[in-house]
Design a protein around this motif. Structure first.
Motif, PDB file in Angstrom:
ATOM      1  N   TRP B  42       7.428 -16.916  10.773  1.00  0.00           N
ATOM      2  CA  TRP B  42       7.621 -15.612  10.976  1.00  0.00           C
ATOM      3  C   TRP B  42       6.707 -15.430  12.254  1.00  0.00           C
ATOM      4  O   TRP B  42       5.736 -16.134  12.434  1.00  0.00           O
ATOM      5  N   LYS B  43       6.924 -14.338  13.025  1.00  0.00           N
ATOM      6  CA  LYS B  43       6.226 -14.138  14.167  1.00  0.00           C
ATOM      7  C   LYS B  43       4.719 -13.647  14.014  1.00  0.00           C
ATOM      8  O   LYS B  43       4.640 -12.845  12.926  1.00  0.00           O
ATOM      9  N   GLY B  44       3.792 -14.300  14.510  1.00  0.00           N
ATOM     10  CA  GLY B  44       2.177 -13.810  14.463  1.00  0.00           C
ATOM     11  C   GLY B  44       1.848 -14.490  12.880  1.00  0.00           C
ATOM     12  O   GLY B  44       0.834 -13.813  12.440  1.00  0.00           O
ATOM     13  N   TRP B  45       2.490 -15.556  12.549  1.00  0.00           N
ATOM     14  CA  TRP B  45       2.041 -15.964  11.119  1.00  0.00           C
ATOM     15  C   TRP B  45       1.299 -17.506  11.305  1.00  0.00           C
ATOM     16  O   TRP B  45       1.587 -18.303  10.795  1.00  0.00           O
ATOM     17  N   GLY B  46       0.384 -17.518  12.109  1.00  0.00           N
ATOM     18  CA  GLY B  46      -0.576 -18.663  12.493  1.00  0.00           C
ATOM     19  C   GLY B  46      -0.143 -19.710  13.337  1.00  0.00           C
ATOM     20  O   GLY B  46      -0.747 -20.066  14.301  1.00  0.00           O
ATOM     21  N   THR B  47       1.064 -20.190  13.066  1.00  0.00           N
ATOM     22  CA  THR B  47       1.489 -21.392  14.093  1.00  0.00           C
ATOM     23  C   THR B  47       1.553 -20.992  15.354  1.00  0.00           C
ATOM     24  O   THR B  47       1.363 -21.949  16.353  1.00  0.00           O
ATOM     25  N   ASP B  48       1.856 -19.929  15.970  1.00  0.00           N
ATOM     26  CA  ASP B  48       2.195 -19.390  17.276  1.00  0.00           C
ATOM     27  C   ASP B  48       0.928 -18.859  17.738  1.00  0.00           C
ATOM     28  O   ASP B  48       0.886 -18.321  18.889  1.00  0.00           O
ATOM     29  N   GLU B  49      -0.283 -18.945  17.270  1.00  0.00           N
ATOM     30  CA  GLU B  49      -1.579 -18.298  17.842  1.00  0.00           C
ATOM     31  C   GLU B  49      -1.734 -19.479  18.823  1.00  0.00           C
ATOM     32  O   GLU B  49      -1.689 -20.435  18.873  1.00  0.00           O
ATOM     33  N   THR B  50      -2.505 -18.770  19.706  1.00  0.00           N
ATOM     34  CA  THR B  50      -2.795 -19.403  21.184  1.00  0.00           C
ATOM     35  C   THR B  50      -3.669 -20.824  20.886  1.00  0.00           C
ATOM     36  O   THR B  50      -3.406 -21.940  21.396  1.00  0.00           O
ATOM     37  N   LEU B  64       4.570 -27.049  21.373  1.00  0.00           N
ATOM     38  CA  LEU B  64       5.175 -26.220  20.260  1.00  0.00           C
ATOM     39  C   LEU B  64       6.096 -25.211  20.457  1.00  0.00           C
ATOM     40  O   LEU B  64       5.843 -24.431  21.435  1.00  0.00           O
ATOM     41  N   VAL B  65       7.489 -25.382  19.932  1.00  0.00           N
ATOM     42  CA  VAL B  65       8.737 -24.542  20.310  1.00  0.00           C
ATOM     43  C   VAL B  65       8.832 -23.721  19.259  1.00  0.00           C
ATOM     44  O   VAL B  65       9.209 -24.084  17.993  1.00  0.00           O
ATOM     45  N   HIS B  66       8.508 -22.266  19.334  1.00  0.00           N
ATOM     46  CA  HIS B  66       8.776 -21.475  18.078  1.00  0.00           C
ATOM     47  C   HIS B  66      10.190 -20.815  18.191  1.00  0.00           C
ATOM     48  O   HIS B  66      10.553 -20.375  19.099  1.00  0.00           O
ATOM     49  N   ASP B  67      10.661 -20.595  16.707  1.00  0.00           N
ATOM     50  CA  ASP B  67      11.732 -19.831  16.443  1.00  0.00           C
ATOM     51  C   ASP B  67      11.334 -18.804  15.377  1.00  0.00           C
ATOM     52  O   ASP B  67      10.669 -19.384  14.494  1.00  0.00           O
ATOM     53  N   TYR B  68      11.673 -17.816  15.451  1.00  0.00           N
ATOM     54  CA  TYR B  68      11.164 -16.751  14.157  1.00  0.00           C
ATOM     55  C   TYR B  68      12.391 -16.445  13.310  1.00  0.00           C
ATOM     56  O   TYR B  68      13.601 -16.247  13.573  1.00  0.00           O
ATOM     57  N   ILE B  69      11.730 -15.926  11.950  1.00  0.00           N
ATOM     58  CA  ILE B  69      12.553 -15.379  10.863  1.00  0.00           C
ATOM     59  C   ILE B  69      12.170 -14.130  10.799  1.00  0.00           C
ATOM     60  O   ILE B  69      11.098 -13.566  10.940  1.00  0.00           O
ATOM     61  N   VAL B  89       9.235 -26.342   8.994  1.00  0.00           N
ATOM     62  CA  VAL B  89       9.694 -24.831   8.728  1.00  0.00           C
ATOM     63  C   VAL B  89       8.846 -24.126   7.366  1.00  0.00           C
ATOM     64  O   VAL B  89       8.275 -25.041   6.584  1.00  0.00           O
ATOM     65  N   ILE B  90       8.572 -22.878   7.532  1.00  0.00           N
ATOM     66  CA  ILE B  90       7.718 -22.186   6.538  1.00  0.00           C
ATOM     67  C   ILE B  90       8.956 -21.619   5.411  1.00  0.00           C
ATOM     68  O   ILE B  90       9.983 -21.480   5.705  1.00  0.00           O
ATOM     69  N   PHE B 217      10.012   3.273   7.746  1.00  0.00           N
ATOM     70  CA  PHE B 217      10.108   1.676   7.297  1.00  0.00           C
ATOM     71  C   PHE B 217       9.542   0.929   8.341  1.00  0.00           C
ATOM     72  O   PHE B 217       9.551   0.867   9.274  1.00  0.00           O
ATOM     73  N   TRP B 218       9.107  -0.348   7.726  1.00  0.00           N
ATOM     74  CA  TRP B 218       8.524  -1.256   8.864  1.00  0.00           C
ATOM     75  C   TRP B 218       9.019  -2.500   8.129  1.00  0.00           C
ATOM     76  O   TRP B 218       9.444  -2.785   7.124  1.00  0.00           O
ATOM     77  N   LYS B 219       9.266  -3.590   9.121  1.00  0.00           N
ATOM     78  CA  LYS B 219       9.822  -4.897   8.700  1.00  0.00           C
ATOM     79  C   LYS B 219       8.938  -6.019   9.138  1.00  0.00           C
ATOM     80  O   LYS B 219       8.574  -7.126   8.492  1.00  0.00           O
ATOM     81  N   SER B 220       8.008  -5.822  10.383  1.00  0.00           N
ATOM     82  CA  SER B 220       7.104  -6.735  10.691  1.00  0.00           C
ATOM     83  C   SER B 220       5.877  -6.206  10.705  1.00  0.00           C
ATOM     84  O   SER B 220       5.616  -5.114  10.749  1.00  0.00           O
TER      85      SER B 220
END
Lengths: 290, 362
Positions: B42-50, B64-69, B89-90, B217-220
């Motif tokens: 997920w975006k902003g879910w730990g692994t992509d923190e600076t 690290l190269v991120h892709d998001y779900i 993968v999470i 509604f919110w998704k993220s």
């Protein structure tokens, strides 16, 4: 004769070879993925993992079985109509003024302003609108300068979706109309004036008919993507944000039901095609009477 | 003389050609030396923190190269359509069984992970992540989806899910645009089992009753944050750890409760997709993610979910919200960990949720 014939042949070949890369590219990037999606829409499940899909019309049948799909299709089409109409009302006069009245450097500058939104990402533009439209956002703050207790809070409503989409698509309308309008020969208008036609008659009998092709292209370029839009409705619409486009998106991202998502997309595509088939003779008649 | 000039020219062009070729080759070489690790999260879910990106780069030299779900079923879409691309993968524990059955992930080579023995035994040995005695997922973090509220609007904290349906909060409720959570929360509010709801008709009506309540509604997490920061809503279903982050990082006046009817909890794990090219690097990254250094840094930046590492949790300060509200004996009793859903169930939940949203738009 022989020499000119071979010259023509040579020129044709040059034409073919120059356009071939574009055609190959179009085939690869548009026709191929669409063909794959069309195939998926007739499958019972995605042909991946353990699934053993069969050929079926079931996905298309689902569209007619559930009331809310039809309701949402109608919603998407009305959204397309609202947005396209607003784009015409806003874009056509703007293009007319630009093509007929604004001259020289000013025209270049205004044209640059028209295409300026294309320089930024569509998603960023939508998020920018959330800042403008929300409760106590930029519009609300401006309104509150006059009426301090008033709050419009346009965000998360149907008008917010229309505003966001009009902003995205009005440049297409202006550009296509502008191209048609600036190509109109001035001598035709002068002839009309010499024969005593009023400005309105000149517009109705000369300018409008001659600019119709541009207007039609603008309408198609706006209506088709708006009917399938999902990002702007979802971000700007709140509880009003559900459209057939968002439902299709969910089939792909929430449940991996590509066959149903594809079938819904092609049903929408077919409906849009029918709409244009029905309306194009009307437009053509418009040309002829002109 | 002419011949000589031509010869010199040829030498010059050959040399410059070789130089260009060499430069390209060197560039290519360095590009392949800097190894990449493809992470799906997920975006902003730990692994992509600076801090995580930099710390991993300094430890291994890898990028690290991120892709998001935006949903867990999307993990399956991505693993099926792009096999071999992702390395770490999470995956929610409830989905691990499906990934194993489809042959999308490899068993975990536990001796390669120094932090593995410290993970909570209950989570590590759970039948959701172990199949035929082999572990297929490394438990990473857990947390709950519960009710988050604006502390200015609610001087007395709400206690029940009924707050979401209370007419006093009309047009002030935000809701996660997610079919599964929608059905689970309606089931909880009705006193049904959120994993196996028995009366879908009642759930349909309960969700429809939200119509006058919903503002947006919110998704993220980011969408939720904007809604609360702009005071568009005062109460919402939301993630506990993200609430803590909103308090710590954004100083938003919010807090959360585990409602009397219960909360829905998630267990996130890390899995190794079949065919991944950088397994050793992936193991190093997973070991780092489950260790104290990563969790400490994550918490420092403001709220993090609850770690699955027992040793790490021992060192957690007493005042933290997750220790006060979530990880209490009473809180734990009301928590429902998400069980697996079949594809048919997921589709029927989505159909119901879309129909409900269409009703909201009428």
């Amino acid at each position: 004769m022989g020499a000119s014939g071979s010259m023509r042949l040579k020129r044709e070949w040059v034409g073919y070879s120059l356009t071939a890369p574009a055609f190959v590219w179009l085939c690869l990037t548009i026709v191929l993925p669409l063909a794959v999606m069309l195939y998926f829409s007739f499958l019972s499940a995605m042909p991946m993992g353990m699934a053993k899909p069969t050929l079926t019309l079931g996905q298309y049948q689902t569209f007619f079985e559930k009331d809310f799909y039809r309701f949402l299709t109608w919603r998407s089409i009305t959204l397309g109509l609202y947005v396209t109409l607003t784009c015409v009302v806003v874009g056509y006069p703007a293009a007319l003024i630009l093509a007929r009245l604004v001259k020289g450097r000013w025209r270049e500058a205004v044209l640059l302003l028209v295409v300026l939104p294309f320089w930024s990402n569509a998603l960023i533009r939508v998020f920018a609108w959330t800042m403008v439209l929300r409760t106590n956002g930029i519009i609300d703050q401006a309104v509150q300068l006059i009426a301090p207790s008033l709050s419009l809070g346009i965000l998360y409503s149907y008008p917010a979706i229309v505003i966001g989409l009009v902003h995205s698509f009005v440049p297409y309308m202006i550009l296509t109309c502008y191209i048609s309008l600036q190509a109109i020969d001035d001598s035709l208008i002068e002839a009309g004036q010499a024969l005593g036609a009023t400005n309105f008659t000149i517009f109705r009998r000369i300018i409008l008919p001659l600019s119709l092709p541009g207007l039609c292209v603008g309408i198609v370029l706006t209506f088709v993507p708006v009917v399938g839009s999902f990002m702007e409705p979802r971000i700007l619409g709140g509880p009003q944000g559900i459209m057939l486009g968002t439902v299709i998106e969910d089939q792909f991202t929430e449940v991996f039901n590509w066959p149903l998502g594809a079938a819904l997309s092609f049903t929408l595509l077919a409906l849009v095609a029918v709409i244009f088939l029905v309306t194009s003779p009307l437009l053509r008649r418009g040309f002829r009477t002109a | 003389m002419i011949k000589r000039r031509a010869f010199m020219q040829r030498i010059a062009s050959t040399t410059s050609g070789l130089a260009v070729f060499g430069a390209v080759a060197i560039a290519w070489g360095t590009a392949s030396v800097a190894q990449e690790l493809h992470v799906l999260n997920w975006k902003g879910w730990g692994t992509d923190e600076t801090f995580a990106i930099e710390s991993f780069k300094s430890a291994t030299g890898a990028k690290l190269v991120h892709d998001y779900i935006t949903s867990y079923p999307e993990v399956f879409t991505k693993l099926r359509t792009n096999p071999g691309y992702y390395d770490v993968v999470i995956l929610n524990a409830a989905f691990v069984g499906q990934a194993v059955a489809e042959g999308l992930i490899d068993p975990v080579d536990t001796p390669k992970l120094s932090n593995y023995p410290n993970l909570f035994a209950e989570i590590r040995e759970s039948s959701q992540v172990k199949f035929d005695g082999k572990p297929f997922a490394v438990p990473w973090i857990w947390g709950a989806t519960s009710v988050t509220y604006d502390t200015n609007a609610f001087p007395t904290p709400p206690t029940s899910l009924a707050v979401l349906w209370d007419p006093a909060n009309a047009k002030k409720v935000c809701w996660r645009d997610d079919p599964e959570d929608s059905v689970r929360f309606a089931a909880l509010a009705l006193g049904q089992n959120p994993d196996k709801p028995e009366d879908m008709k009642a759930i349909r009506e309960k969700l429809r009753a939200l119509k006058p309540q919903i503002k947006a509604f919110w998704k993220s997490e980011d969408e939720w944050r904007k809604l609360f920061a702009a005071k568009e809503c005062i109460v919402s279903i939301f993630w506990s750890s993200s609430t803590e982050r909103a308090i710590a990082r954004d100083k938003l006046p919010v807090s959360y409760i585990v409602a009397t009817e219960g909360a829905i909890a998630f267990r996130d794990t890390l899995v190794f997709p079949k065919g991944s090219r950088s397994r050793e690097l992936a193991q190093k990254f997973v070991d780092y993610l489950t260790g104290p250094e990563f969790y400490g840094d994550w918490r420092k930046g403001g709220g993090a979910p609850v770690s699955a590492n027992a040793k790490v949790m021992e060192g957690l300060p007493e005042g933290t919200l997750s220790k006060k509200v979530l990880a209490t004996p009473e809180g734990m009793k009301r928590i429902n960990f998400k069980g697996p859903l079949s594809d048919a169930q997921r589709q029927s939940y989505l159909d119901l949720w879309q129909e409900t949203k269409a009703y909201f738009a009428q």
